[in-house]
Design an enzyme around this catalytic site. Sequence first.
Site, PDB file in Angstrom:
ATOM      1  N   SER A 232       0.831  -1.200   0.000  1.00 58.93           N
ATOM      2  CA  SER A 232       0.000   0.000   0.000  1.00 58.93           C
ATOM      3  C   SER A 232       0.868   1.254   0.000  1.00 58.93           C
ATOM      4  CB  SER A 232      -0.964  -0.045   1.193  1.00 58.93           C
ATOM      5  OG  SER A 232      -1.946   0.949   1.082  1.00 58.93           O
TER       6      SER A 232
ATOM      7  N   GLU B 244      -2.056  -2.697  -8.122  1.00 56.47           N
ATOM      8  CA  GLU B 244      -3.330  -2.971  -7.452  1.00 56.47           C
ATOM      9  C   GLU B 244      -3.756  -1.695  -6.763  1.00 56.47           C
ATOM     10  OE1 GLU B 244      -3.776  -2.979  -3.923  1.00 56.47           O
ATOM     11  OE2 GLU B 244      -1.693  -2.406  -3.557  1.00 56.47           O
TER      12      GLU B 244
ATOM     13  N   HIS C 205      -5.191  -5.261  -1.641  1.00 58.89           N
ATOM     14  CA  HIS C 205      -6.023  -4.917  -0.504  1.00 58.89           C
ATOM     15  C   HIS C 205      -7.230  -5.838  -0.309  1.00 58.89           C
ATOM     16  CE1 HIS C 205      -3.765  -1.157  -0.983  1.00 58.89           C
ATOM     17  NE2 HIS C 205      -4.171  -0.800   0.223  1.00 58.89           N
TER      18      HIS C 205
END
Length: 356
Positions: A156, A259, A327
């Site tokens: 992330s 992503e 995620h």
Amino acid sequence: MPEQAHRSMSRRDVLRSGAVVAGGVALGATTGASPAGAEPGTDLAHGPAIRPPALKPGDRVRIVAPAYPGDGRLVRGQQILESFGLVVEYGTHVYDQFGYLAGTDADRLADLNAAFRDPGVRCVFGARGGYGTQRIIDGLDVAAARRDPKIFIGFSDLTVLHCRLWRAARLVSLYGPLATWTDTRTGPESVESLRKALMTTDPIVVTRDPAEPSSAVSLPGRGSGVASGPLLGGNLTMIQASIGTADLPSLEGAILLFEDTGEAPYSYDRMLTHLRRAGVLRKLAGVAIGQFNAAGDGSSGWSAAQAVTDRLADLGVPVLGGLHIGHGNGQLTVPIGARATIDTAAGTLTVEPGVR
């Protein structure tokens, strides 16, 4: 975007907001200069990849928080690491709170560099994503990472750390779950994937899941086939935010992994369009697509998969979606910087081990 259920302000909102001031003090004022040895602009574009040693029982793992502060979920993350026989310790400021950050920039950077400089620490584990790593990344002691290669794992917002470690130190790292562990999202398969990536030298294979929204990215013809190269990338928001900085490495000949979470279809379009216009996608070997988490139902016209298909269709390289990376539920761990192969017919991403 990170940790949608645990934030009141999205990372994209923070990125747009520019300098943030709390109590009359500019939050960004603590990291104006890089320490000696940080060499933020160094780009080892053609050096060999460096893989850190695999972990073994008794090794020390340091949990640090370069972005948001740790919370109660760290207890479960610690339990999992200890079940591998590892010794878990925490950076001094993991639970600190400074605005939405885990302490001041200076304190978060101090924890991060202390972990990379400590010869007894064999793995640096990100506590949580959110936002904040960009604020301190220019002070990262990459010389320490070169001197004593050790595992770094996170994802992330921590994508910028993966990119900087690769670009400045050629260090292979692991893109996988954070220490704020949630069993409902990252169950037994995620635990075993993490253990294997940390503690074995087995190749890692991720197989396309037709139920993943990104599996609908389908590019027949030149968008199918087999491609190989170093696996680079991570969270798409952070990749885009790294354009023009010392973080984003050359993607020439690479398999681009991306992503994201909480992004509408048009956001995927906008980010990929920016990467295209900046020339970042010009000489890719292929594309591996992780999870489109919380991307909406496409009722506005296109789904995320349709928007991404449109933006990648003319690149002329193999593209494989539907991978449990990111995620969403069932997140798996993959090495960043290790050589990877995508096979669209077999539906597999195969990555060499990230450790030796």
